[in-house]
Design an enzyme around this catalytic site. Structure first.
Site, PDB file in Angstrom:
ATOM      1  N   LYS A 194       0.707  -1.246   0.017  1.00 53.91           N
ATOM      2  CA  LYS A 194       0.133  -0.165   0.192  1.00 53.91           C
ATOM      3  C   LYS A 194       0.986   1.379   0.057  1.00 53.91           C
ATOM      4  CE  LYS A 194      -3.483  -0.383   2.705  1.00 53.91           C
ATOM      5  NZ  LYS A 194      -4.646  -0.459   1.839  1.00 53.91           N
ATOM      6  N   ARG A 254      -4.041   2.951   8.089  1.00 52.36           N
ATOM      7  CA  ARG A 254      -4.400   1.650   7.547  1.00 52.36           C
ATOM      8  C   ARG A 254      -2.943   0.650   7.501  1.00 52.36           C
ATOM      9  NH1 ARG A 254      -6.965   5.123   3.882  1.00 52.36           N
ATOM     10  NH2 ARG A 254      -9.090   4.328   3.401  1.00 52.36           N
ATOM     11  N   GLY A 266      -8.215  -7.845   4.473  1.00 57.05           N
ATOM     12  CA  GLY A 266      -8.912  -7.628   6.037  1.00 57.05           C
ATOM     13  C   GLY A 266      -7.843  -7.935   7.072  1.00 57.05           C
ATOM     14  N   MET A 307      -6.389  -6.122   8.811  1.00 56.63           N
ATOM     15  CA  MET A 307      -6.806  -5.126   9.861  1.00 56.63           C
ATOM     16  C   MET A 307      -7.930  -3.940   9.295  1.00 56.63           C
ATOM     17  SD  MET A 307      -4.722  -2.101  12.436  1.00 56.63           S
ATOM     18  CE  MET A 307      -5.573  -0.793  11.557  1.00 56.63           C
ATOM     19  N   ARG A 367      -3.491  -1.203  -6.499  1.00 61.27           N
ATOM     20  CA  ARG A 367      -2.706  -2.286  -6.369  1.00 61.27           C
ATOM     21  C   ARG A 367      -3.218  -3.334  -7.467  1.00 61.27           C
ATOM     22  NH1 ARG A 367      -5.849  -4.128  -0.799  1.00 61.27           N
ATOM     23  NH2 ARG A 367      -7.991  -4.371  -1.758  1.00 61.27           N
ATOM     24  N   HIS A 397     -15.778  -7.679   1.095  1.00 61.38           N
ATOM     25  CA  HIS A 397     -14.844  -8.522   1.702  1.00 61.38           C
ATOM     26  C   HIS A 397     -14.960 -10.264   1.117  1.00 61.38           C
ATOM     27  CE1 HIS A 397     -13.330 -11.473   4.799  1.00 61.38           C
ATOM     28  NE2 HIS A 397     -12.344 -10.497   4.893  1.00 61.38           N
ATOM     29  N   SER A 443      13.524 -43.059 -11.485  1.00 60.40           N
ATOM     30  CA  SER A 443      12.547 -42.055 -11.229  1.00 60.40           C
ATOM     31  C   SER A 443      12.403 -41.902  -9.560  1.00 60.40           C
ATOM     32  CB  SER A 443      11.149 -42.433 -11.826  1.00 60.40           C
ATOM     33  OG  SER A 443      10.027 -41.543 -11.533  1.00 60.40           O
ATOM     34  N   CYS A 466       8.176 -38.964  -9.641  1.00 62.53           N
ATOM     35  CA  CYS A 466       6.722 -39.564  -9.805  1.00 62.53           C
ATOM     36  C   CYS A 466       6.091 -39.322  -8.674  1.00 62.53           C
ATOM     37  CB  CYS A 466       6.878 -40.763 -10.453  1.00 62.53           C
ATOM     38  SG  CYS A 466       7.667 -42.177  -9.423  1.00 62.53           S
ATOM     39  N   TYR A 473      11.421 -35.357 -16.739  1.00 62.12           N
ATOM     40  CA  TYR A 473      10.040 -34.919 -16.674  1.00 62.12           C
ATOM     41  C   TYR A 473       9.487 -35.284 -15.205  1.00 62.12           C
ATOM     42  CZ  TYR A 473       9.312 -40.193 -16.237  1.00 62.12           C
ATOM     43  OH  TYR A 473       9.247 -41.486 -16.130  1.00 62.12           O
TER      44      TYR A 473
END
Length: 887
Positions: free
Chosen positions: A28, A98, A107, A109, A348, A464, A775, A842, A862
């Site tokens: 902010k 803020r 949220g 605060m 933002r 919110h 693997s 894997c 992979y």
């Protein structure tokens, strides 16, 4: 980089900080500084840096004298800039306070507005504005906010007084309250403070300011902030900044307003301004859903800002375009209009649905704003789960009982709950729940996380509930004013009907349409869309790592191919025995008295195996199929209950007592570390011989039917020694070659192993001499390296994360320091012997973006994961490639 200080000033088209200082100023504060620097009208103020939050906790939860002195200095600077003074009875300075962390935490605060008002300055404000109602309205708001955030008095105490006053007067909106009404409300508010705190409401302005600053620091460690950081992997050490900004007022009459807007649609990604505003209101009225807001654009509804304030709207539209071009991303903007003058309070990067994220990223490439590589980095891989969310099946009967605002996409069904605690408890007991509230608040973060979806009676698309739900990837319908919710009775009545829904009843919401349906509705898979396909195409162009699937059925294979799988990386043959009929035959084999009877039983199983293997080999149509031979201990398949034993005895005409005795001999104290995997192949080679023969018999049949040559890979599990591997490779090749020879067919194939024991990592060079590929089975490698069972770790791992011993659950995100080091060592050793050996992942970590980034740094060939995580892995692999090329 600007020299680090405690406090940074901004305003009047200049600032001491800039947008690159998020670590210091928080998101902010950095954006306020940046907007001031690029010439946007931002109310003057100053930001206390994030480092002061950490110092506050280091100092025993106390603000240092040095910081207090700096605050005094910057308050004076703000007073001089504004031409007003704290506590002045002629021209009082009022500010907002803020929080603002580096990462957006909706949220964390609640904002405190109008700080600087007391019994004297409210009179001064009335005289300066010649507006008694406005002054008293501002004061009652300040008392309520300050009491809630700083003094810890539940805001419902104040809301009930407001509601009772409106009810007594027969009015609906706060704006209908007169100055006399507000004066009485202020007096009642102060009585609440006295009752709850045993002290008068604070009149000293500096005490007000210091109390608010301390409340911001404390909010960093409140429960909802901690939960949010845990959900989003935000480090505690970031801290939060504090933003003190001179007030501008949207509640000064019909030429004033406040609003929240996005420069593009945050649900769909459409390039169109999207937002809401309220005339004669302050910012919290919009986000808290206290009043139903009005649209910005005329095409979105009546009484739009475009109609009612055309000149201001035109100026706002220019600012939106300027901000988006500057930040090269969709922006979430808060603004206030004070008597016709437009001020921007915050911008933002806007939270958005993943669909919108994909659409915006792709469109911005076509608009020339960002590159393809930047677009790839813009989309959070795990968020792609949202795109797989089901939608309502329009072919079924849908009992739509109400409609709200489509705030976050996806259709879900759940049992109705009315509070967060119940939501968390029911989710813990295995229920899927739907959280229903008049409006949510930051205190509901735990309940929202535990719910499959959120439904609110109040609030708009930027409330919110809407913002947090979109960030969590959960469906949400907001602002459904047809819902008459009784928190006390735990019921919902649909306005104008006799329909009553009680807690525990099933309901369905569609966050893409706003529909609310009684009962559990049928859903279908979400359809693909052009921008998603484009993003995946770009991802495939840049990624270096291939993506395969963990699959054992044709259905899984079909799903995976639809998501772009490039082969099967793990086919777990034991999963093929979970069907009841197959399990019976498998149990007969386990319980055989001797080798001869076991071989007879294996012949019966072989036919079943051939059919299963043929189905998946055929479905893969020439892509690699990596099949792991039997891995789990026989103990897992042994019948344990009397009913199971009797069922086998009756079906195969066997002696129940013999079965019971045999089961006891197969019992293992710790089967995970016991007679399993390759140990089975050494002691019962006939099992592996049967499986290999079945695999190649199936492959031959598929080739004869389709003329497509299969790519077969045989994987030996839980290898611990070179000699063991050589013995089993010989068994595999002997069985495979015999089957192919009998069919008169030549077929190239590979034999490799799964590395899932620390010893195998240590001797990976020896293993690589024999194996065609390796693997890494990261599930078991994590268990054996850490000495922790993943089945039981849920009892204590949360405490380990809380204490900072583990940053992440090591079974979800790879433990780089421990397990990662083992894999790194094994890869180095294996490639020192066989430079071009294929190495892969894997385990479950193969579908985790954070883990994939690490595996990419090791150069694996992979990763393999479950079908629905294929798109996530493809995008994560491409992001890893982009970041490597940038570095």
């Amino acid at each position: 980089m600007t020299e680090k200080k405690s406090i940074y000033f901004f305003g009047n088209k200049s600032a001491e900080g800039n947008g690159k200082m998020r670590d210091i100023l928080g998101g902010k504060g950095a954006n306020l500084a940046e907007m001031a620097n690029i010439g946007i009208a931002v109310p003057c103020g100053f930001t206390i840096s994030t480092q002061e939050c950490n110092k506050y906790y280091e100092n025993g939860n106390k603000i240092s004298k040095e910081l207090e002195t700096e605050i005094d200095k910057y308050v004076k600077k703000l007073e001089d800039e504004i031409g007003a003074s704290f506590g002045s009875e002629e021209k009082p300075l009022l500010v907002s306070v803020r929080s603002g962390a580096k990462f957006s935490m909706p949220g964390m605060m609640d904002t405190i507005l109008n700080l600087g008002l007391n019994d004297k300055t409210v009179i001064a404000l009335e005289k300066r504005t010649n507006n008694r109602r406005f002054a008293l309205d501002s004061y009652r708001r300040f008392i309520q906010m300050y009491s809630d955030v700083v003094l810890g008095i539940d805001h419902h105490n104040f809301e009930s007084i407001l509601e009772d006053t409106k009810l007594a007067k027969g009015i609906i909106n706060d704006t209908d309250l007169t100055a006399d009404d507000l004066e009485k409300i202020v007096a009642k508010f102060k009585q609440i403070v006295l009752r709850e705190t045993k002290s008068e409401f604070v009149q000293d302005i500096k005490s007000q300011l210091m109390g608010a600053i301390e409340a911001v620091f404390k909010s960093w460690m409140n429960e909802r902030a901690i939960i949010y950081r845990k959900l989003h992997s935000i480090p505690d050490a970031c801290g939060t900044a504090v933003n003190i900004q001179s007030m501008v007022f949207g509640n000064m009459g019909n030429t004033s307003a406040t609003g929240v807007a996005f420069t593009r649609n945050p649900s769909t990604g459409e390039k169109k301004f999207y937002g809401e505003f309220l005339i004669n209101a302050q910012g919290e009225d919009v986000v808290a859903g206290i009043r139903t807001p009005q649209p910005l654009l005329a095409e979105d509804g009546k009484n739009s800002m475009q109609e009612l304030m055309p000149e201001t709207y035109a100026e706002l539209a220019q600012i939106f375009t300027k901000l988006e071009n500057h930040y090269k991303d969709m922006q979430d903007v808060e603004f206030t209009v004070q008597e016709g003058k437009l001020w921007v309070l915050q911008t933002r990067s806007g939270k958005r649905s993943v669909r919108a994220s994909v659409v915006i990223a792709v469109n911005m490439v076509s608009e020339g704003v960002i590159t393809k590589e930047e677009a790839i980095l813009r989309v959070e891989p795990n968020g792609l789960n949202q795109l797989l969310h089901p939608v309502l099946d329009r072919a079924s009967d849908l009992h739509v009982i109400a409609r709200g605002l489509p705030a976050s996409p996806g259709a879900v069904s759940g049992k109705v709950v009315f509070d967060s605690k119940t939501a968390e408890e029911m989710r813990g007991n295995g229920h899927e729940v739907l959280l229903v509230r008049n409006e949510t608040s930051p205190d509901d973060i735990g309940g929202m996380h535990s719910s499959v979806g959120i439904l609110t009676a109040k609030g708009g698309m930027t409330s919110h509930a809407a913002v947090v739900a979109r960030g969590m990837g959960k469906p949400c319908v907001s602002g459904c004013d047809a819902l008459l919710i009784s928190q006390h009775e735990k019921t919902i009545q649909i306005k104008g009907t006799k329909t009553i829904i009680k807690e525990g009843d099933l309901m369905t919401i569609d966050g893409g349409t706003g529909e609310i349906i009684l009962g559990k509705a049928r859903t279908t898979s979400a359809a693909s869309f052009a921008e998603f396909d484009t993003l995946m195409k770009w991802s495939d162009e840049v990624r270096k790592i291939k993506v395969r699937v963990n699959a054992e059925t044709a259905l899984d294979v079909k799903t995976a191919l639809g998501f772009g799988a490039e082969g099967i990386g793990l086919c777990r043959t034991e999963h093929m025995f979970f069907e009841k009929q197959k399990l019976l035959h498998f149990r007969k084999m386990i319980l055989s008295e001797d080798k001869e009877s076991r071989i007879l039983a294996l012949k019966e199983i072989k036919a079943l195996q051939i059919a299963d293997f043929a189905e998946i080999i055929d479905a893969m149509s020439g892509l690699p199929v990596n099949i792991r031979l039997l891995d789990p201990p026989l103990h897992e398949f042994v019948p344990h209950t009397k009913d199971e034993i009797d069922e086998i005895a009756n079906y195969f005409k066997m002696d129940a007592k013999f079965i019971e005795a045999k089961a006891k001999t197969l019992h293992e104290a710790n089967p995970m570390l016991g007679h399993r995997g390759s140990r089975l192949g050494v002691t019962y080679p006939e099992i592996f011989q049967m499986q290999v023969s079945a695999i190649f018999t199936a492959a031959i049949s598929v080739f004869k039917k389709t003329a497509v040559m299969p790519q077969i890979e045989i994987m030996l599990p839980v290898i611990i020694d070179k000699k063991e591997l050589k013995l089993l490779v010989d068994i595999v090749k002997s069985s495979a070659d015999e089957t192919l020879r009998d069919a008169g067919l030549e077929m190239k194939y590979k034999v490799g192993t799964m590395i899932e024991i620390p010893r195998a990592c240590i001797i990976a060079d020896e293993i690589a001499e024999i194996a065609d590929y390796c693997s890494f089975g990261t599930n078991d490698l994590t268990q054996t390296t850490l000495g922790i069972s993943r089945d039981d770790s849920g009892q204590f791992l949360p405490e380990y994360q809380k204490q900072g011993i583990f940053e992440h659950d090591p079974f979800a995100t790879i433990d780089v320091k421990g397990v990662g080091t083992m894999i790194d060592m094994a890869i180095s050793k294996a490639r020192s012997v066989k430079k071009d050996i294929t190495l892969s992942i894997c385990g479950e970590h193969g579908g985790d973006p954070k883990s994939i980034a690490f595996f990419a740094s090791l150069g694996v060939n992979y990763v393999s994961c479950s079908p629905f995580r294929i798109p996530i892995a493809r995008l994560a692999c491409s992001q890893a490639a982009v970041l490597v090329s940038k570095n």
